[in-house]
Design an enzyme around this catalytic site. Structure first.
Site, PDB file in Angstrom:
ATOM      1  N   ARG A 409       0.832  -1.207   0.000  1.00 53.02           N
ATOM      2  CA  ARG A 409       0.000   0.000   0.000  1.00 53.02           C
ATOM      3  C   ARG A 409       0.869   1.261   0.000  1.00 53.02           C
ATOM      4  O   ARG A 409       0.523   2.249  -0.648  1.00 53.02           O
ATOM      5  CB  ARG A 409      -0.928   0.003   1.213  1.00 53.02           C
ATOM      6  CG  ARG A 409      -2.081  -0.976   1.108  1.00 53.02           C
ATOM      7  CD  ARG A 409      -3.056  -0.832   2.265  1.00 53.02           C
ATOM      8  NE  ARG A 409      -4.126  -1.815   2.172  1.00 53.02           N
ATOM      9  CZ  ARG A 409      -5.262  -1.644   1.519  1.00 53.02           C
ATOM     10  NH1 ARG A 409      -5.473  -0.511   0.878  1.00 53.02           N
ATOM     11  NH2 ARG A 409      -6.175  -2.582   1.491  1.00 53.02           N
ATOM     12  N   GLU A 438      -1.278  -8.467   4.113  1.00 43.26           N
ATOM     13  CA  GLU A 438      -2.697  -8.502   4.480  1.00 43.26           C
ATOM     14  C   GLU A 438      -3.286  -9.844   4.081  1.00 43.26           C
ATOM     15  O   GLU A 438      -3.060 -10.333   2.978  1.00 43.26           O
ATOM     16  CB  GLU A 438      -3.462  -7.381   3.771  1.00 43.26           C
ATOM     17  CG  GLU A 438      -2.987  -5.984   4.136  1.00 43.26           C
ATOM     18  CD  GLU A 438      -3.781  -4.909   3.418  1.00 43.26           C
ATOM     19  OE1 GLU A 438      -4.898  -5.212   2.946  1.00 43.26           O
ATOM     20  OE2 GLU A 438      -3.279  -3.772   3.315  1.00 43.26           O
ATOM     21  N   GLU A 449     -10.637  -2.476  -5.263  1.00 42.79           N
ATOM     22  CA  GLU A 449      -9.958  -1.521  -4.389  1.00 42.79           C
ATOM     23  C   GLU A 449      -8.630  -1.082  -4.988  1.00 42.79           C
ATOM     24  O   GLU A 449      -8.263   0.100  -4.928  1.00 42.79           O
ATOM     25  CB  GLU A 449      -9.731  -2.151  -3.008  1.00 42.79           C
ATOM     26  CG  GLU A 449      -9.124  -1.179  -2.006  1.00 42.79           C
ATOM     27  CD  GLU A 449      -8.904  -1.800  -0.639  1.00 42.79           C
ATOM     28  OE1 GLU A 449      -8.471  -1.061   0.253  1.00 42.79           O
ATOM     29  OE2 GLU A 449      -9.142  -3.010  -0.474  1.00 42.79           O
ATOM     30  N   ASP A 506     -13.559   5.321 -11.993  1.00 41.54           N
ATOM     31  CA  ASP A 506     -14.008   6.686 -11.719  1.00 41.54           C
ATOM     32  C   ASP A 506     -12.992   7.671 -12.304  1.00 41.54           C
ATOM     33  O   ASP A 506     -12.229   8.317 -11.595  1.00 41.54           O
ATOM     34  CB  ASP A 506     -14.151   6.888 -10.206  1.00 41.54           C
ATOM     35  CG  ASP A 506     -14.678   8.272  -9.860  1.00 41.54           C
ATOM     36  OD1 ASP A 506     -15.392   8.845 -10.693  1.00 41.54           O
ATOM     37  OD2 ASP A 506     -14.349   8.780  -8.770  1.00 41.54           O
ATOM     38  N   HIS A 728     -18.651   0.377   1.971  1.00 37.65           N
ATOM     39  CA  HIS A 728     -17.521  -0.466   1.553  1.00 37.65           C
ATOM     40  C   HIS A 728     -17.542  -0.457   0.021  1.00 37.65           C
ATOM     41  O   HIS A 728     -18.221  -1.274  -0.610  1.00 37.65           O
ATOM     42  CB  HIS A 728     -17.662  -1.888   2.098  1.00 37.65           C
ATOM     43  CG  HIS A 728     -17.667  -1.961   3.593  1.00 37.65           C
ATOM     44  ND1 HIS A 728     -16.522  -1.833   4.353  1.00 37.65           N
ATOM     45  CD2 HIS A 728     -18.686  -2.129   4.472  1.00 37.65           C
ATOM     46  CE1 HIS A 728     -16.827  -1.937   5.642  1.00 37.65           C
ATOM     47  NE2 HIS A 728     -18.140  -2.108   5.739  1.00 37.65           N
ATOM     48  N   CYS A 730     -15.478  -1.245  -2.252  1.00 43.58           N
ATOM     49  CA  CYS A 730     -14.966  -2.378  -3.041  1.00 43.58           C
ATOM     50  C   CYS A 730     -15.982  -3.512  -3.120  1.00 43.58           C
ATOM     51  O   CYS A 730     -15.844  -4.427  -3.924  1.00 43.58           O
ATOM     52  CB  CYS A 730     -13.637  -2.882  -2.477  1.00 43.58           C
ATOM     53  SG  CYS A 730     -13.649  -3.153  -0.718  1.00 43.58           S
TER      54      CYS A 730
END
Length: 762
Positions: A409, A438, A449, A506, A728, A730
């Site tokens: 990330r 993760e 995501e 987007d 949420h 995602c």
């Protein structure tokens, strides 16, 4: 003569299959035909002339015989073919003709003078309605539709005027509309006489070169409202076939004449053609139409004529109707992959495929074709990797079947760029994303995501790759120069992966960007080929830099002394990394003043510089990134607007459809909180509805398949009611506390969706 005998002999066998209007007995003498020796050419021509003279009004009652003998119309059978070898055998030089037929070629027939006006016709109809005496109106219809000459006599503004330009068909449109608007209200015998006249007209005119009067007749005949009935489809099909078979030059005239029709009439004709195609594919009753095998040319003919209307819509100064209204939704239920394979194998040859006319295919169909084509490429890539491992006797790892992206990330952009560059041979495999450190299996949520986070970082103004245009609310490519444009390639690859994996992004590029992306629609093999250089206009600049476009428009319309008042040269200036640089729009441009005479050239070169040349390397990298994933022939089926819809989704919101497709967790659709939620959302203005969609899904646009494809979920969260809703993105999920009143829910939801920018992603 054998051909004529064959056509005639089929009448008795097929008459029972014809629609009711065709079931009239042939006149005497049209029974069995005795084969005669072939006459001399002079006798043969005389016989033809006699038949033509006798075949008009005399045979109107016996149209079955006329139709079948001349046209071979056996409930959908093809017109007699004119083969190239037959034409060759009958080609005769005028020098070898017998003396009795050696005469000057006849000129176009003189059109009789008809003086009835629109007002007089309408008065005739009113009198007929009141008195019940339709004789005068009947005679008008009977005469008018008896031949192409009579059609021109009635509706041509000047009977023997030429009107040989694309700008003016010479047709009295007001009179045509009045005649057709009244037709369906007349007695049945008048309506049948019109159809009989059209049949005779088509039988006389289907061979030979076309005059402009013939084109006018076709333009008028195709507007007949009687073709809305399936009982007239046989006649309609033959009319469409003749129009479809016209030369390219004739089609050019028709296209420009069609665009002059009123918007209402134009839409009616398009909808009638779409209905004809749908009914032919899926008739309401099995015996409603002749077997498809016997009239396989119906759909190709109708689709080609529909193509003329689509072309007219495209060349009109402003579209007469939205391009989406040419979609035939019925085609979503055919084997469109078979159509696609036919098109791939045969191209635009004589083998018909709907893919030759992509304007008729909805975005849903095109998306499905791209997805299935992508799936086949994914499977092929995975199979090759698998076979390669097995052939080398190596242990098979199921990860070979996926494009596995592992990123941190904290280093999202650099890791993503490295992974995509390193695994560029696997781009057509199914995408699977893992965030280092993760736990979690990517079932689609992590992939979405990853896209959302990357897009937000790449398009952030601080990053500098793209400039946000506040006036147009879109992004455009920064013109700064660098040694490596790989990050632009990453953005293109991301867009390609999004389309490939059905993820809506987007992002906000202007429509011109997607036009560049389809220039050309498939990446050329030659790396030196010019790409993305779509023709740029002032309207295109208006989409991106409206203020500058307005200024250039003012320059073009300025009435004063351009050279002295504006003091411009063919040189422009741009800021790059804090430095202002100059660029010549043409060689020696800094010494060439802009004048009234050359200002159009200046504006064109300036627009081309801004939208093409100044960002060529950036866009080329972006283009190659996109096409490295979406290397599919299916892209040739798409308009720029449709590419935008595939990448970003549709801007058209239907919250009622979202309500019907919504899923629930912890709530049921009858719970008071859920009912209040939908009451509030359905009453929201469109702007707040978009904010809600963005809050819940990360985008304010709808997937191509509609709201149902969002898999939208409302979940219950056991927290105090003073909490705001949580999303949420995602998983396209919104979590609602158990609010007790509609007022409370509306207040909390409005706060959440209006202030979600920057922390809406959970």
């Amino acid at each position: 003569m054998d051909g004529e005998h064959s056509a005639l002999s089929g009448v008795q066998r097929e008459r029972e299959k014809l629609p009711p209007i065709f079931n009239s007995s042939p006149p005497a003498g049209f029974g069995r035909v005795t084969k005669q020796p072939f006459p001399s050419l002079g006798t043969f021509i005389s016989t033809l002339n006699q038949r033509r003279d006798a075949g008009g009004r005399t045979f109107a009652g016996g149209m079955t015989a006329t139709l079948s003998s001349t046209l071979g119309l056996r409930h959908g059978r093809e017109l007699p073919p004119i083969c190239s070898d037959v034409r060759q055998k009958q080609r005769i030089s005028i020098d070898t003709l017998p003396p009795e037929v050696k005469a000057p070629f006849p000129s176009d027939p003189v059109i009789p003078l008809r003086t009835k006006t629109t007002k007089e016709f309408q008065e005739d109809v009113e009198r007929a309605v009141q008195s019940g005496d339709w004789r005068e109106v009947r005679e008008f219809y009977l005469t008018t539709f008896d031949s192409f000459i009579e059609i021109n006599a009635a509706f041509k503004r000047e009977a023997n005027g030429s009107f040989n330009t694309i700008d003016d068909s010479g047709v009295n449109a007001k009179f045509v509309n009045a005649v057709y608007d009244a037709l369906l209200s007349t007695p049945q015998d008048i309506q049948k006489s019109v159809l009989k006249g059209i049949i005779n007209s088509l039988l006389r005119e289907w061979k030979g070169p076309r005059t402009k009067d013939d084109l006018r007749a076709y333009l008028i005949l195709v507007q007949n409202p009687q073709y809305s009935s399936t009982s007239t489809y046989v006649i309609y099909a033959h009319l469409l076939r003749q129009i479809a078979a016209l030369s390219e030059a004739d089609h050019h005239f028709l296209v420009h004449w069609l665009k002059k029709l009123s918007a209402r009439r134009f839409r009616q004709l398009v909808e009638r053609l779409l209905q004809f195609i749908s009914t032919r594919l899926f008739p309401a009753e099995p015996d409603e139409l002749p077997p498809l095998a016997k009239c396989s040319w119906w759909i190709p003919s109708a689709t080609k004529v529909l193509g003329l209307f689509n072309a007219a819509n495209s060349v009109s100064s402003s579209p007469i109707m939205p391009f989406t209204d040419f979609y035939n939704i019925t085609l979503e239920h055919i084997d469109f992959m078979e159509e696609y394979r036919t098109w791939q194998n045969y191209g635009n040859s004589n083998r018909f495929s709907f893919c030759q006319f992509p304007f008729i295919l909805s975005t849903v169909v095109k998306k499905a074709i791209i997805q299935k084509d992508s799936e086949q490429q994914m499977i092929s890539q995975a199979r090759q990797s698998l076979v390669s491992k097995v052939s080398r006797r190596q242990r098979v790892d199921m990860n070979l079947l996926f494009l596995n992206i592992k990123v941190r990330r904290a280093q999202l952009l650099s890791d993503s760029l490295d992974e995509l560059m390193r695994k560029r041979c696997d781009l057509k495999k199914k995408l699977r994303v893992t965030f280092v450190g993760e736990a979690g299996l990517d079932m689609g949520g992590l992939t979405k995501e990853w896209f959302l986070l990357l897009v937000r970082q790449i398009f952030h103004t601080d990053y500098g790759m793209f400039t946000y245009m506040k006036d147009s609310r879109c992004h455009w490519f920064s013109s700064w120069k660098c040694d490596n444009y790989s990050e632009f390639q990453l953005v293109g690859t991301l867009m390609g992966l999004a389309v490939y994996n059905s993820i809506a992004l987007d992002i906000h590029f202007p429509l011109y960007c997607y036009r560049k992306l389809l220039t050309p629609p498939t990446a050329p093999c030659d790396q030196n080929s010019v790409i993305g250089m779509a023709t740029a206009t002032l309207d295109d600049l208006q989409q991106i830099m409206p203020e500058l476009a307005h200024g250039l428009g003012e320059l073009l319309s300025y009435e004063g002394n351009v050279e002295e008042d504006f003091y411009l040269t063919f040189q422009v200036f741009q800021e790059e990394m804090g430095m202002v640089k100059s660029f010549n729009l043409k060689p020696g441009g800094d010494k060439i003043p802009v004048t009234k005479q050359n200002r159009k050239e200046y504006v064109q070169l300036y627009v081309d510089f801004l939208l093409n040349k100044s960002i060529y390397k950036q866009f080329a990298a972006f283009y190659h990134g996109f096409h490295s994933v979406c290397a599919s022939d299916a892209l040739m089926l798409l308009r720029p607007e449709e590419v935008e819809m595939l990448v970003c989704g549709s801007p058209e919101l239907d919250m009622s459809a979202l309500q019907k497709a919504a899923q629930y967790e912890g709530y049921s659709k009858t719970d008071s909180t859920v009912r209040c939620f939908w009451d509030v959302v359905l009453a929201f203005p469109p702007e707040l509805q978009k904010k809600l969609l963005h809050f819940a899904t990360g985008s304010d646009r709808v997937p191509v398949g509609g709201m149902a494809d969002l898999n939208f979920k409302i979940s219950k969260i056991e927290v105090p009611t003073d909490w705001l809703p949580i999303s949420h993105t995602c998983f396209n999920q919104i979590c609602l506390p158990p609010y007790r009143t509609r007022k409370e829910l509306k207040h909390k939801l409005t706060i959440a969706i209006s202030n979600a920018e920057g922390f809406g992603l959970e």
